[in-house]
Design an enzyme around this catalytic site. Structure first.
Site, mmCIF file in Angstrom:
data_model
loop_
_atom_site.group_PDB
_atom_site.id
_atom_site.type_symbol
_atom_site.label_atom_id
_atom_site.label_comp_id
_atom_site.label_asym_id
_atom_site.label_seq_id
_atom_site.Cartn_x
_atom_site.Cartn_y
_atom_site.Cartn_z
ATOM 1 C CG ASP A 176 -2.092 -1.033 0.953
ATOM 2 O OD1 ASP A 176 -2.319 -1.410 -0.207
ATOM 3 O OD2 ASP A 176 -2.733 -1.446 1.926
ATOM 4 N N GLY A 182 0.677 8.840 3.256
ATOM 5 C CA GLY A 182 0.448 10.004 4.114
ATOM 6 C C GLY A 182 -0.725 10.861 3.690
ATOM 7 C CE1 TYR A 230 -10.142 -5.058 4.964
ATOM 8 C CE2 TYR A 230 -9.140 -5.683 2.889
ATOM 9 C CZ TYR A 230 -9.845 -6.015 4.033
ATOM 10 O OH TYR A 230 -10.242 -7.304 4.229
ATOM 11 C CE1 TYR A 290 -5.420 -2.971 6.439
ATOM 12 C CE2 TYR A 290 -4.931 -1.332 4.776
ATOM 13 C CZ TYR A 290 -5.196 -2.637 5.128
ATOM 14 O OH TYR A 290 -5.231 -3.607 4.162
HETATM 15 CU CU CU Z 1 -9.019 -8.524 5.238
#
Ligand code: CU
Ligand code: NAG
Ligand code: NAG
Ligand code: NAG
Ligand code: NAG
Ligand code: NAG
Ligand code: NAG
Length: 778
Positions: free
Chosen positions: A378, A384, A466, A468
């Protein structure tokens, strides 16, 4: 029996003046200054003034031949990103610890040289800031530069070019197939549109330094990754000239075609297998939407618990340095590698010089070639700038301090700014940090305990589907925790019968593909100086005499013991977890001992380990070779700054950073300056409760730096948060209790948040959602 309970508050300090109707955490206090420093220290992110100076300087350099984003295209020279470039550690320490001059501040710039005869990516060091006079190629033995152009990160311009290449030809040649199969198209599609999720294919899979991309076609309805079609394209994007892109393969309903014409012709033949995936009717109840649905819980409207800071914030921020209790640390958001903290001190003694994210990987498996190629790193996506828009009340407590960041990347004509890339807050974790209840008369009868309140610096990185959550937590007992949670939408592919080994059928057409998430962090630890050792305490069993207890000669008993095992070299320190050889991991300075003659250490506790099972050196494994070890310990080297790079997604054939070389040279690590490289991860086999999005519960991964014989006792003994209960008179328990607190509990100097988010967001809507279309985005 204690019947009468008398509460006594022992005041140990004078009450500060109260401030009427102030909302707790609602306004920034004098302790909170999130602006750029006018005089930035070594770790401070590039300030707006510095970014402007870099911008002006580099655009004036003829050797770079830069064009502004508004005129850039893949065959021009343009700026990909600018980031802080830290001085050498020894120079920073000389400044911090010995009063030497502050080393010059510098920037690193990444430039795509599509203008060159042989296009390359070049990285330069620009300095000194704020008035640069040089721009030199970055040289490092552990970081290839310049970089082969085919390994460059996927940029907005390239995605735009791919989109502009593929959409018109699809529309021209197979629009009717799209309408018939998926009820949607790309052009003039109203509410029924298709969208593309790109899966770049790394050179390690192709076997040549070539650039290809799988384009998965999805129905564009909240949310796209849960609406796969069975159509995908493999596009060759090797040439920097967009007019030379071409389709290598088309896959429709499990059948392969050489090109769109081939698909169109065979589509009309009788033996063609066709799939129909009707475009879903959108409603808030659609399985893939994220609206509240079902009968509301709780039945009556009641707000969830909220944090209150009754006496204001107990932390401060100035010049990007945080102070909290006995902690001090600096922090920044690296444009290229994400959140980082520096110069972490407890009681003014440094524990870590640097702790920071290096990369996030997700490696998928599946039946389709697209799912197989999906090995994402990623940091390819300018990490950033992916920390956007934290929402107080959901992502962070309402009391949190939001902190922004300026940046200069490919899509920003001049400077970009994101107003909430970090949130900083103190919270109580609802669990005691320590306690003991000595209840009974024969045990002394007292209680002492404290609720665990800790400081969190949080950012949430959104990479396409996604999310995080990355936390740095600072505890009152001298412990640091780095914690990652994953949430967001899973990535899916079209379900077909063959795919049972790669995931469950989660909805009508969805296969939730198995994948592994991996996170790598750098911890430049400094325990009582920079001359450190790494020792494991190896736990094993032994058979000992049991004669004394049983009275029988020769009787034995089994128990465990531990042995100190000094790790002398990097290879000896590359740690792979093994249940049969349990270990404690200690870092210490051999010359610094407790009054009892024991080394004062910090212990590394890893609670988020995941074995990466793919064979070494195959396909893209080399790009995540940091994942071979749960922890590697290497000697600090100025060249070995980062374990991964933003080229990792494409460069597995010839890695820009080959992490294994950090370990392979097998330097001695006894009484050296040490860096830990920690990998956490998990395998994710999606299931229906990942619909619509993956909950964070159970997916948390963390590691701790825990004081270990470092303090003579737990430093939280100094905390005012403790509560002590005694009998007023031990000889006469019926006289009742004396409760001792070390804070003034008589007043509440502020009230809880009641202002609506709607009104907060109306001031700055772009802090939450993109309401203005930025230049150079599409
Ligand atoms: Cu996953
Ligand atoms: C760069 O590519 C564009 C098309 O994207 C083309 O019009 C232009 O001539 C090219 N410039 C050079 C210098 O090759
Ligand atoms: C890197 O090496 C090149 C060629 O030797 C030199 O021109 C350049 O100044 C060096 N860069 C730095 C930052 O020292
Ligand atoms: C990129 O790699 C290819 C194949 O190894 C090579 O031909 C080409 O010269 C490389 N380009 C650069 C700039 O190194
Ligand atoms: C498309 O594929 C077919 C079948 O392989 C081939 O005959 C044809 O030449 C291709 N057309 C183009 C434009 O590449
Ligand atoms: C396939 O059939 C559709 C309509 O039935 C027609 O519009 C289209 O042109 C045909 N395609 C080819 C390649 O013959
Ligand atoms: C990475 O480095 C290791 C250790 O030096 C070496 O054996 C390996 O060949 C390298 N891999 C690649 C792909 O360069």
């Amino acid at each position: 029996m204690l019947i009468v309970v008398i509460v006594l508050v022992v005041k140990e300090y004078t009450t500060t003046e109260t401030s009427g109707g102030r909302v707790c955490g609602g306004h920034q206090t004098e302790n909170i200054d999130t602006l750029d420093s006018l005089n930035p220290g070594p770790f401070h992110d590039l300030t707006q003034a510095e970014l402007r100076a870099v911008h002006k300087y580099i655009y004036g350099l003829s050797k770079l031949n830069l064009v502004k984003p508004s005129r850039a295209s893949m065959n021009t020279s343009y700026l990909y990103a600018a980031d802080l470039f830290l001085p050498r550690k020894e120079d920073v320490l000389a400044f911090l610890d010995e009063g030497k001059a502050q080393p010059h501040r510098k920037a690193k710039i990444v430039v795509f040289r599509g203008d060159k005869q042989l296009p390359v990516v070049e990285e330069y060091i620009v300095g000194p800031l704020p008035t640069p006079v040089y721009c030199d190629l970055y040289n490092s033995t552990a970081y290839r530069n310049p970089v082969n152009f085919s390994f460059r990160p996927f940029s907005k311009f390239e995605f735009k070019a791919v989109f502009e290449f593929i959409v018109p030809i699809i529309d021209k040649e197979i629009k009717y197939i799209l309408l018939e199969s998926y009820g949607a198209t790309f052009v003039n599609c109203g509410m029924k549109c298709l969208t593309i999720y790109p899966t770049p294919v790394s050179s390690g899979i192709i076997g040549r330094p070539e650039r290809k991309i799988w384009l998965g076609i999805y129905q564009n309805i909240e949310y796209g990754t849960l609406h796969p079609t069975d159509l995908s394209f493999l596009v060759n994007i090797n040439s920097p000239d967009p007019s030379e892109m071409f389709i290598e393969k088309v896959v429709y309903a499990g059948q392969e075609f050489a090109n769109l014409t081939d698909l169109a012709i065979r589509y009309n033949s009788s033996d063609m297998v066709k799939h129909t995936i009707p475009f879903p009717d959108y409603s808030e109840d659609l399985f893939s939407s994220m609206h509240q649905r079902g009968p509301r819980i709780p039945a009556e409207s009641q707000r969830p618990p909220q944090l209150v800071e009754p006496d204001g914030k107990r932390y401060s921020v100035h010049n990007r340095e945080v102070r909290y209790m006995q902690w001090k640390f600096d922090f920044r958001m690296s444009v290229l590698t994400g959140p980082q903290v520096y110069n972490v001190r407890f009681k003014d003694t440094r524990i870590a010089y640097e702790i920071g994210l290096q990369d996030i990987a997700v490696f998928y498996s599946g039946y389709s070639s697209l799912a197989r190629a999906a090995d994402f790193l990623d940091s390819v996506s300018i990490l950033g700038t992916r920390c956007r828009a934290l929402v107080p009340g959901a992502d962070c407590p309402l009391t949190a301090t939001l902190i922004g960041k300026s940046f200069l990347v490919e899509s920003t004509e001049d400077l970009g700014y994101l107003s909430n890339v970090f949130c900083l807050f103190e919270q109580n974790l609802g669990v005691p940090l320590r306690r003991h209840m000595s209840y009974a008369q024969n045990e002394g009868q007292w209680y002492s305990g404290m609720l665990n309140s800790a400081l969190t610096l949080r950012s949430i990185i959104v990479i396409s589907n996604y999310d995080y959550v990355i936390d740095f937590n600072f505890y009152q007992n001298g412990a640091i925790e780095v914690k990652v949670h994953s949430t967001g939408y899973i990535f899916t592919t079209f379900y077909s019968q063959e795919k049972h080994s790669y995931g469950f059928k989660m909805h009508d057409n969805i296969l939730g593909n198995i994948h592994q998430h991996l996170f790598n962090f750098k911890v430049d630890i400094d325990i009582l100086g920079t001359r450190n050792r790494y020792e494991t305490l190896d736990i094993s069993t032994e058979e000992v005499s049991n004669e004394q207890t049983t009275g029988n000669d020769g009787d034995t008993y089994w128990q465990v013991k531990f042995d100190h095992h000094l790790r002398r070299t990097e290879l000896d320190a590359a740690y792979k977890f093994n249940f049969d050889h349990l270990k404690y991991h200690l870092i210490f300075n051999n010359n610094k001992k407790t009054s009892q003659g024991v080394q004062r250490a910090y212990r590394i506790l890893m609670s988020g380990m995941s074995k990466q099972l793919l064979p070494e050196d195959k396909n893209n494994e080399i790009s995540i070779s940091w994942a071979r070890y749960q922890m590697a310990v290497t000697k600090v080297k100025d060249d070995e700054r980062q374990s991964s790079s933003h080229y990792g997604l494409f460069d597995s054939l010839l890695p820009t950073v080959n992490f294994t070389t950090f370990v392979a040279d097998d330097d001695g690590i006894v009484d050296e300056d040490l860096v830990l490289w920690l990998t956490m991860g998990l395998y994710h086999i999606p299931h229906t409760e990942d619909l619509p999005v993956t909950p964070t519960v159970g997916g948390n991964l963390q590691f701790f730096l825990l004081p270990y014989n470092y303090f003579d006792e737990c430093p939280s003994m100094q905390s005012r948060d403790a509560i002590r209960v005694d009998l007023k008179n031990k000889r006469s328990p019926k006289d009742g209790l004396k409760v001792t607190q070390y804070v003034d509990t008589t007043g509440t100097h502020c009230t809880v948040h009641t202002d609506s988010l709607q009104s907060q967001f109306s001031e700055n809507p772009d802090a939450v959602l993109q309401t203005k279309r930025p230049r150079n985005e599409f």
